[in-house]
Design a protein around this motif. Structure first.
Motif, PDB file in Angstrom:
ATOM      1  N   GLU A 384      40.980  48.714  35.320  1.00 60.37           N
ATOM      2  CA  GLU A 384      39.695  47.975  35.357  1.00 60.37           C
ATOM      3  C   GLU A 384      38.547  48.955  35.977  1.00 60.37           C
ATOM      4  O   GLU A 384      37.419  48.386  36.215  1.00 60.37           O
ATOM      5  CB  GLU A 384      39.845  47.003  36.056  1.00 60.37           C
ATOM      6  N   LYS A 400      30.400  46.702  38.415  1.00 59.91           N
ATOM      7  CA  LYS A 400      30.922  46.194  37.240  1.00 59.91           C
ATOM      8  C   LYS A 400      32.477  46.152  37.391  1.00 59.91           C
ATOM      9  O   LYS A 400      33.169  45.182  37.236  1.00 59.91           O
ATOM     10  CB  LYS A 400      30.701  46.783  36.192  1.00 59.91           C
ATOM     11  N   ASN A 403      33.319  43.320  39.497  1.00 58.89           N
ATOM     12  CA  ASN A 403      33.415  42.118  38.599  1.00 58.89           C
ATOM     13  C   ASN A 403      34.511  41.993  37.622  1.00 58.89           C
ATOM     14  O   ASN A 403      35.094  41.012  37.608  1.00 58.89           O
ATOM     15  CB  ASN A 403      31.964  42.038  38.123  1.00 58.89           C
ATOM     16  N   ARG A 404      34.912  42.888  37.335  1.00 57.48           N
ATOM     17  CA  ARG A 404      35.959  42.980  36.349  1.00 57.48           C
ATOM     18  C   ARG A 404      37.238  42.586  37.044  1.00 57.48           C
ATOM     19  O   ARG A 404      37.993  41.827  36.487  1.00 57.48           O
ATOM     20  CB  ARG A 404      36.162  44.346  35.594  1.00 57.48           C
ATOM     21  N   ARG A 406      37.588  40.691  39.679  1.00 57.14           N
ATOM     22  CA  ARG A 406      37.408  39.470  39.907  1.00 57.14           C
ATOM     23  C   ARG A 406      37.795  38.628  38.985  1.00 57.14           C
ATOM     24  O   ARG A 406      38.455  37.541  39.205  1.00 57.14           O
ATOM     25  CB  ARG A 406      35.903  39.147  40.570  1.00 57.14           C
ATOM     26  N   ARG A 407      37.144  39.026  37.672  1.00 49.78           N
ATOM     27  CA  ARG A 407      37.529  38.027  36.526  1.00 49.78           C
ATOM     28  C   ARG A 407      39.081  38.014  36.236  1.00 49.78           C
ATOM     29  O   ARG A 407      39.233  36.969  35.482  1.00 49.78           O
ATOM     30  CB  ARG A 407      36.812  38.777  35.383  1.00 49.78           C
ATOM     31  N   ASP A 409      41.181  37.494  38.079  1.00 50.58           N
ATOM     32  CA  ASP A 409      41.828  36.001  38.788  1.00 50.58           C
ATOM     33  C   ASP A 409      43.109  36.260  39.453  1.00 50.58           C
ATOM     34  O   ASP A 409      44.091  35.207  39.394  1.00 50.58           O
ATOM     35  CB  ASP A 409      41.659  34.861  37.946  1.00 50.58           C
TER      36      ASP A 409
END
Length: 778
Positions: A384, A400, A403-404, A406-407, A409
């Motif tokens: 990522e 980014k 953010n990746r 975090r996405r 999850d």
């Protein structure tokens, strides 16, 4: 008399000697430790540890300031004693000298055999065990348990239980062991009864309150738990108040105080915020200065999120700083400093900003370190990361990357930093994560006017074996359908950014309202997908399935009878979906406010089996803000499709249907299109088109609750290329409906209802004014 005189003379002679002796007593003990017995050296020849049972002897030796070969030293003896007591392992420690042997006698603290919690309802045992530092099978440490009690009390305060009383009971067991029992009396929650504001004349209470974390007790507080007091939350709310005012131009806002007071019965808090609003300011002169000259000034000024003369807005200042950081940081400046210097003109009521840029040194990436991942494999995290070792630093790629991650999850927290290295031209990328549970068991319940009562259950692992794979088992039951499905997805097939997976399913449909037959299907699906760009995605799938129509009504139409005669079907189908998506969501992330999406799906059935057709479906969504601050959004949906066969007719279960809350509101599900005159069955269509136009707006007073209202106009057309023959009502005229609706992202799940009124319809169409659905996962 003579005896008294004699006693005084004796005391006068012996008292000084006695006083000197008393003062020299410590020296005697030190001298005893330092003195060398007859025939022995003053050097330590051996260190012997006595009394250690639970504690390894090496632990004792490592805590000493003395070691074999050292001279006996009183100062080091004292330091050694302090160090051994500091470990918390020992109740008593003595150092003794026997010739050239240093004897260390220890009396260990008891070993903790068991830790219990009694009286806890608000917090589970596992939660409390994670809070405390004293662990089972470790020596009992009183100082540590005292700290643990303080941590537990604070945890209960965070949950609003300020009256909680926690005491520790230490029970002695055999073999120098103890049992620890935390006796907890939780008491009642100290909730926030009221939140007050003093000094706000220009911004109303409601506007301020909805931005705060601490809310007064309401009818949903039991679920949201937002009415509990905590000091950290109160400090956060102070900053929230400043943000609310500064986003509306009140640049000089002062939050004078935020106080929480217990009610007389100590069962609730009253929180009071005092503010001084000040005047409203506009943006003055906006400039960008500094040592970055690798782009034209126009490119830098294009990042400004505000204009001179607009009302001051602190969010616009932060957004500008972030955009400049990304733009300039992408040139390799990891230690870039952008400082917005603020100048207030209290007469003109303006705020001028000078963004001062210091680019620092251009750097490259030395290496990537990943820490904190105990379960998730390194490769899952590294794939990522958008930067590679040796790449020039790029600030936007770092953001980014965060953010990746975090996405995914998979993590409770994600921290991406760039520490310096010994080489001034290199930085290290450090990714620190804190993992969280990724398995889930959910039970769902809901109701819709189409499927009636809906229940569902699923078991899902989103990070299977720490490989980032997803495995799920799910079932759904309703009045019209029953589904069972097993699904597996590998997001990086063959170590490439290609998603691959399979689905096994068994589905049964019994829709008495729209058909005179039941349908059963089971099969296997294989799929591959990959991103072609930031916004473009393509997926390919293959399905093979067995489909059977059964329990045909005796009065079914000739079309249904013919379909039943050909049942069961073996279907082999290849599908391709090309999709493009670029959406901007609202600040709370709950709704789309700007952007568009497009998708084109092509199905080819006939690679074996006995169902042959080609189907095309195109779907488009357009969102556009009609007012600032996401107050009003327009949504346009254009969707259409066609299906054609070269061998017989398209099975009825593969034809298009229109009507219902997802297509044309104001009509029943499958309520539009050709219909049998004998049994009322919907015949579906070979082609369709639909248009949905919506005006979406926040419901006054309920914006912070996630409630959106809408007005809509829906239109649809559904028909067949060739007439279906006698006994079938059919028309190629469009149908139109208009109405209003409400969507609420409630704590119970998404709730939506609509009132739709058909404006253009055929007499055989089936209409429904009210549609409603609600669902949740428990």
């Amino acid at each position: 008399m003579m005896f008294d005189l004699l006693f005084r003379k004796t005391l006068h002679i012996t008292a000084p000697a006695l006083l000197v002796g008393i003062l020299l007593l410590p020296g005697l003990s030190q001298a005893q430790f330092l003195s060398s017995p007859s025939g022995s050296s003053n050097t330590i020849g051996e260190i012997r540890v006595e009394g250690a049972k639970w504690i390894n002897k090496n632990t004792v030796l490592h805590s000493l300031e003395l070691e074999v070969g050292d001279r006996f030293s009183t100062s080091k003896q004292q330091k050694s004693l302090k160090a051994l007591y500091k470990t918390g392992f020992f109740k008593d420690v003595q150092l003794d000298r026997q010739g050239d042997v240093l004897v260390v006698r220890v009396l260990e603290n008891p070993l903790v055999n068991e830790i219990r919690f009694s009286g806890n309802d608000a917090m589970e045992d596992d939660e409390l065990k994670q809070l405390i530092k004293q662990k089972k099978r470790e020596p009992y440490n009183k100082a540590r348990t005292e700290a643990d009690l303080a941590v537990m009390r604070q945890a209960y305060r965070i949950k609003g239980l300020f009256l909680a009383n926690i005491e520790l009971e230490v029970e002695e067991l055999s073999q120098n062991r103890v049992r620890l029992t935390y006796e907890i009396e939780e008491g009642e929650k100290s909730r926030v009864q009221e939140v007050r504001f003093i000094g706000n004349k220009l911004v109303d209470d409601g506007t301020l309150l909805k931005k705060l974390v601490i809310q007064p007790t309401g009818w949903l507080s039991w679920l949201k738990e937002d009415d509990t007091y905590d000091r950290e939350k109160l400090m956060f709310d102070q900053q929230q108040l400043r943000n609310v005012y500064q986003d509306q131009g009140y640049a000089r806002i002062q939050v004078n105080s935020s106080i929480a007071e217990l009610t007389p019965d100590k069962k609730a808090f009253i929180v009071t915020h005092s503010v001084t609003e000040g005047d409203r300011y506009k943006f003055g002169k906006l400039t960008i200065q500094g040592d970055f000259d690798e782009l034209p000034e126009s490119d830098l000024y294009a990042q400004l999120q505000m204009e001179e003369g607009e009302w001051f807005n602190v969010t616009a200042v932060r957004d500008t700083r972030e955009k400049l950081t990304d733009l300039i940081g992408d040139f390799g400046y990891a230690f870039l400093d952008i400082n917005p210097k603020t100048v207030y003109d209290d007469e003109a009521k303006t705020v001028s900003l000078d963004f001062q840029v210091k680019k620092g040194r251009r750097v490259y990436l030395d290496r990537i370190d990943v820490v904190g991942n105990n379960r998730t494999r390194d490769e899952v995290i590294r794939r990522e990361v958008l930067l590679g070792e040796g790449d020039r630093f790029a600030a936007s790629k770092v953001r980014k990357t965060k953010n990746r991650l975090r996405r995914l999850d998979y993590f409770e927290e994600v921290e991406v930093t760039t520490p310096k290295t010994m080489d001034p031209d290199m930085v290290r990328l450090k990714v620190k994560v804190q993992e969280k549970p990724t398995g889930s068991f959910t039970i769902g319940a809901g109701f819709s006017s189409t499927d009636k009562i809906i229940s569902s259950a699923s078991v899902t692992q989103r990070n299977f074996l720490g490989r980032g794979q997803k495995l799920s088992f799910s079932t759904a039951l309703s009045a019209t359908r029953t589904e069972f499905e097993v699904s597996f997805t590998e997001p990086y097939f063959l170590h490439k950014p290609i998603s691959a997976g399979f689905d096994l399913y068994n589905r049964k449909t019994d829709d008495d309202d729209n058909s005179s037959y039941k349908k059963s299907s089971y099969g296997l699906g294989l799929r591959l997908g990959a991103a072609l760009s930031d916004h473009l995605y393509n997926s390919v799938s293959y399905h093979i399935r067995h489909v059977e129509l059964y329990d045909i009504d005796s009065g079914a139409s000739s079309v249904i009878q013919a379909e039943y005669a050909n049942s069961p079907y073996l279907q082999s189908m290849v599908s391709n979906t090309l999709s493009w998506r670029d959406m901007n969501r609202s600040k709370d992330g709950k709704s789309v406010v700007k952007g568009r999406s497009h998708s084109l799906t092509t199905d080819f059935s006939g690679l074996g089996g006995d169902v042959r057709f080609v189907r095309l479906v195109q779907d488009n969504h357009f969102y556009h803000p009609l007012m600032k601050k996401d107050k009003l959004t327009g949504h346009l949906r254009l969707k259409g499709g066609m299906i054609e066969t070269w061998d017989g007719s398209v099975p009825i279960y593969e034809r298009f249907n229109l009507g219902g809350p997802r297509t044309v509101r104001g009509f029943r599900s499958s309520g539009i299109g050709a219909r049998s005159t004998t049994d009322g069955d919907s015949m579906g269509g070979n082609y369709f088109g639909q248009v949905n136009m919506e005006l979406i707006f926040p419901v006054l007073g309920l914006e912070d609750k996630g409630v959106k209202g809408m007005t809509f106009i829906d239109a649809g057309l559904l028909n067949n290329f060739d007439s279906l023959g006698a006994g079938i009502d059919e028309s190629d005229n469009p149908r139109v409906a208009a109405g209003v609706g409400v969507h609420w992202d409630s704590p119970f799940g998404p709730l939506q209802f609509s009132l739709g009124f058909p404006l253009v319809k055929e007499e055989w169409d089936e209409t429904r004014t009210f549609d409603f659905s609600v669902g949740t996962s428990l």
